[in-house]
Motif scaffolding. Structure first.
Motif, PDB file in Angstrom:
ATOM      1  N   LEU A   9       4.778   5.762  -9.048  1.00 35.80           N
ATOM      2  CA  LEU A   9       5.232   4.700  -8.148  1.00 35.80           C
ATOM      3  C   LEU A   9       4.387   3.466  -8.417  1.00 35.80           C
ATOM      4  O   LEU A   9       3.162   3.503  -8.309  1.00 35.80           O
ATOM      5  CB  LEU A   9       5.091   5.141  -6.687  1.00 35.80           C
ATOM      6  CG  LEU A   9       5.419   4.087  -5.622  1.00 35.80           C
ATOM      7  CD1 LEU A   9       6.879   3.658  -5.722  1.00 35.80           C
ATOM      8  CD2 LEU A   9       5.109   4.625  -4.228  1.00 35.80           C
ATOM      9  N   GLN A  10       5.042   2.380  -8.771  1.00 43.28           N
ATOM     10  CA  GLN A  10       4.341   1.146  -9.089  1.00 43.28           C
ATOM     11  C   GLN A  10       4.510   0.132  -7.971  1.00 43.28           C
ATOM     12  O   GLN A  10       5.625  -0.193  -7.558  1.00 43.28           O
ATOM     13  CB  GLN A  10       4.881   0.547 -10.394  1.00 43.28           C
ATOM     14  CG  GLN A  10       4.160  -0.712 -10.858  1.00 43.28           C
ATOM     15  CD  GLN A  10       2.728  -0.424 -11.289  1.00 43.28           C
ATOM     16  OE1 GLN A  10       2.484   0.420 -12.146  1.00 43.28           O
ATOM     17  NE2 GLN A  10       1.773  -1.126 -10.685  1.00 43.28           N
ATOM     18  N   ARG A  11       3.375  -0.339  -7.445  1.00 42.67           N
ATOM     19  CA  ARG A  11       3.372  -1.427  -6.473  1.00 42.67           C
ATOM     20  C   ARG A  11       2.545  -2.575  -7.032  1.00 42.67           C
ATOM     21  O   ARG A  11       1.914  -2.441  -8.071  1.00 42.67           O
ATOM     22  CB  ARG A  11       2.829  -0.952  -5.136  1.00 42.67           C
ATOM     23  CG  ARG A  11       3.758   0.009  -4.398  1.00 42.67           C
ATOM     24  CD  ARG A  11       3.162   0.476  -3.102  1.00 42.67           C
ATOM     25  NE  ARG A  11       4.097   1.301  -2.333  1.00 42.67           N
ATOM     26  CZ  ARG A  11       3.750   2.051  -1.312  1.00 42.67           C
ATOM     27  NH1 ARG A  11       2.475   2.086  -0.914  1.00 42.67           N
ATOM     28  NH2 ARG A  11       4.648   2.772  -0.655  1.00 42.67           N
ATOM     29  N   GLU A  12       2.518  -3.675  -6.297  1.00 38.34           N
ATOM     30  CA  GLU A  12       1.852  -4.870  -6.817  1.00 38.34           C
ATOM     31  C   GLU A  12       0.376  -4.623  -7.115  1.00 38.34           C
ATOM     32  O   GLU A  12      -0.120  -5.004  -8.177  1.00 38.34           O
ATOM     33  CB  GLU A  12       1.991  -6.020  -5.813  1.00 38.34           C
ATOM     34  CG  GLU A  12       1.397  -7.333  -6.317  1.00 38.34           C
ATOM     35  CD  GLU A  12       1.616  -8.467  -5.339  1.00 38.34           C
ATOM     36  OE1 GLU A  12       1.050  -9.554  -5.572  1.00 38.34           O
ATOM     37  OE2 GLU A  12       2.359  -8.277  -4.349  1.00 38.34           O
ATOM     38  N   ASN A  13      -0.321  -3.969  -6.196  1.00 33.63           N
ATOM     39  CA  ASN A  13      -1.751  -3.748  -6.393  1.00 33.63           C
ATOM     40  C   ASN A  13      -2.137  -2.276  -6.408  1.00 33.63           C
ATOM     41  O   ASN A  13      -3.303  -1.924  -6.208  1.00 33.63           O
ATOM     42  CB  ASN A  13      -2.540  -4.444  -5.265  1.00 33.63           C
ATOM     43  CG  ASN A  13      -2.338  -5.950  -5.275  1.00 33.63           C
ATOM     44  OD1 ASN A  13      -2.414  -6.578  -6.331  1.00 33.63           O
ATOM     45  ND2 ASN A  13      -2.074  -6.518  -4.108  1.00 33.63           N
ATOM     46  N   THR A  15      -0.939   1.784  -8.176  1.00 31.16           N
ATOM     47  CA  THR A  15      -0.065   2.656  -8.962  1.00 31.16           C
ATOM     48  C   THR A  15      -0.361   4.102  -8.621  1.00 31.16           C
ATOM     49  O   THR A  15      -1.514   4.546  -8.689  1.00 31.16           O
ATOM     50  CB  THR A  15      -0.282   2.447 -10.478  1.00 31.16           C
ATOM     51  OG1 THR A  15       0.008   1.089 -10.815  1.00 31.16           O
ATOM     52  CG2 THR A  15       0.619   3.377 -11.278  1.00 31.16           C
ATOM     53  N   THR A  40       0.752   8.232   0.441  1.00 37.63           N
ATOM     54  CA  THR A  40       1.858   7.753  -0.400  1.00 37.63           C
ATOM     55  C   THR A  40       2.480   8.917  -1.169  1.00 37.63           C
ATOM     56  O   THR A  40       3.714   9.023  -1.274  1.00 37.63           O
ATOM     57  CB  THR A  40       1.361   6.681  -1.388  1.00 37.63           C
ATOM     58  OG1 THR A  40       0.791   5.595  -0.657  1.00 37.63           O
ATOM     59  CG2 THR A  40       2.502   6.161  -2.252  1.00 37.63           C
ATOM     60  N   GLU A  49       9.757   7.474  -0.178  1.00 38.99           N
ATOM     61  CA  GLU A  49       9.429   6.428  -1.157  1.00 38.99           C
ATOM     62  C   GLU A  49      10.475   6.474  -2.263  1.00 38.99           C
ATOM     63  O   GLU A  49      10.226   6.975  -3.366  1.00 38.99           O
ATOM     64  CB  GLU A  49       8.020   6.637  -1.723  1.00 38.99           C
ATOM     65  CG  GLU A  49       6.892   6.531  -0.722  1.00 38.99           C
ATOM     66  CD  GLU A  49       6.617   5.102  -0.284  1.00 38.99           C
ATOM     67  OE1 GLU A  49       7.179   4.172  -0.894  1.00 38.99           O
ATOM     68  OE2 GLU A  49       5.828   4.919   0.660  1.00 38.99           O
TER      69      GLU A  49
END
Length: 367
Positions: A9-13, A15, A40, A49
């Motif tokens: 899962l990749q988020r802005e700040n 991973t 998460t 998610e």
């Protein structure tokens, strides 16, 4: 049989990148510092998610892969959050009955069984505001079990409770993990909870899995050498924890109590432990051993103020600071470290593989 979880899962700040093969029974703890990705990961397993990519496969079904994504309401899970989140306008009975609406067609967990297991039968007519925090969480767990899930997800269920309420609910969680036939994923940053409740442990840091394996093995990983996987987080203020790099937590079985001397007798893979104090009524407890309290001798019969003298073998010696060496010891299945002066090591003629005796005091860990 295993539960396969391979997710990204990749988020802005942040991973999340995990690859796990988890036991299909017992309690698996997801452990690590705040922000490491434990919750998460739990949410991704639950289907909360949808941006997470990868595979989630249980014994009964494939919930996610490249071809399809099973929405959360169709996954056979029971989910308990940090806050009980009960319906305030409903009684305990009606809160649990609400969970029954999501029952799966096969019977894995009986609601009547849950009421007795969690000790809440006498609370059925009460409303949430009439319950303690610990009672509310027990009701939340019963509601989750009422759906008859294939997996129970517990997201730090004790985090919002004070110590008194934690001690109230822990015995029920002990019984829960012993009786349930379904796998339980338990998120925590408290090593005492992890030691007491789980059989399998996943250690996380910065969105990745640092290590996974049997809880008993990972809890006794060496810490003074700096290689301990438990140094990924720092202890909270005033928290007694081996995360401070100088204590170890070992799970031991309670064997008996000598009322005359007020001594509890416990056993673990390394032998018998004696701990003074009030009688321990639990079948097993987590025991703390401070590295600074471990003294070494070549003879078992020497008189000492330390209650415990157990045989061990010296694995190796490593320099750690001017004038001192770190001594790594094997005590049964446990690996413990202590520190000794170079002068003492020379006088004792310490060498790898040598049979020694470790003298130390121990105490029951408190969360």
């Amino acid at each position: 049989m295993t539960i396969e979880v391979h997710l990204t899962l990749q988020r802005e700040n942040f991973t999340l990148q995990t690859s796990l093969s988890l036991p299909a029974s017992g309690v698996t703890a997801l452990y690590g510092p705040s922000g490491c990705g434990k919750t998460t990961l739990l949410r991704a397993i639950a289907g909360l998610e949808p941006a997470a990519q990868g595979i989630v496969k249980t014994n009964q079904a494939t919930w996610q892969d490249k071809q399809h994504f099973t929405p959360v309401h169709k996954r056979a899970i029971g989910y308990v959050f940090q806050e009980a989140s009960l319906f305030e306008h409903l009684t305990v009975y009606d809160n649990i009955a609400y969970g029954m609406k999501r029952r799966q067609p096969h019977n894995r967990v009986e609601s009547e069984f849950s009421l007795d297991l969690l000790g809440i039968r006498h609370l059925l007519d009460r409303h949430p505001e009439q319950l303690s925090g610990g009672e509310q969480q027990r009701v939340a767990i019963a509601r989750a079990l009422a759906t008859q899930p294939d997996m129970l997800l517990l997201d730090e269920p004790l985090a919002a409770l004070d110590n008194a309420r934690k001690q109230e609910i822990l015995p029920y969680l002990d019984k829960l993990q012993q009786k349930l036939s379904i796998p339980v994923l338990y998120v925590s940053h408290d090593p005492h909870e992890v030691c007491r409740l789980s059989q399998y442990l996943v250690i996380m840091d910065e969105g990745t899995v640092v290590e996974q394996g049997a809880t008993s093995s990972l809890m006794s990983a060496p810490s003074l050498s700096g290689s301990s996987l438990f140094t990924v987080s720092q202890p909270e203020e005033n928290q007694i924890s081996h995360l401070s790099r100088d204590k170890y937590i070992i799970k031991a079985r309670v064997d008996g109590f000598d009322a005359e001397s007020s001594l509890n007798s416990l056993s673990f893979s390394g032998g018998t432990l004696l701990i003074p104090g009030e009688e321990i009524t639990q079948p097993s407890v987590c025991v703390e051993i401070a590295a600074s309290n471990i003294h070494l001798t070549t003879q078992p019969g020497q008189v000492s103020s330390m209650l415990n003298t157990l045989p061990c073998s010296l694995i190796d010696l490593q320099p750690c600071s001017p004038g001192y060496l770190t001594v790594r010891l094997k005590l049964g299945d446990e690996i413990l470290n202590t520190r000794i002066s170079r002068k003492a090591a020379s006088t004792m003629a310490l060498r790898n593989g040598q049979r020694l005796f470790a003298q130390f005091s121990a105490e029951v860990a408190s969360s």
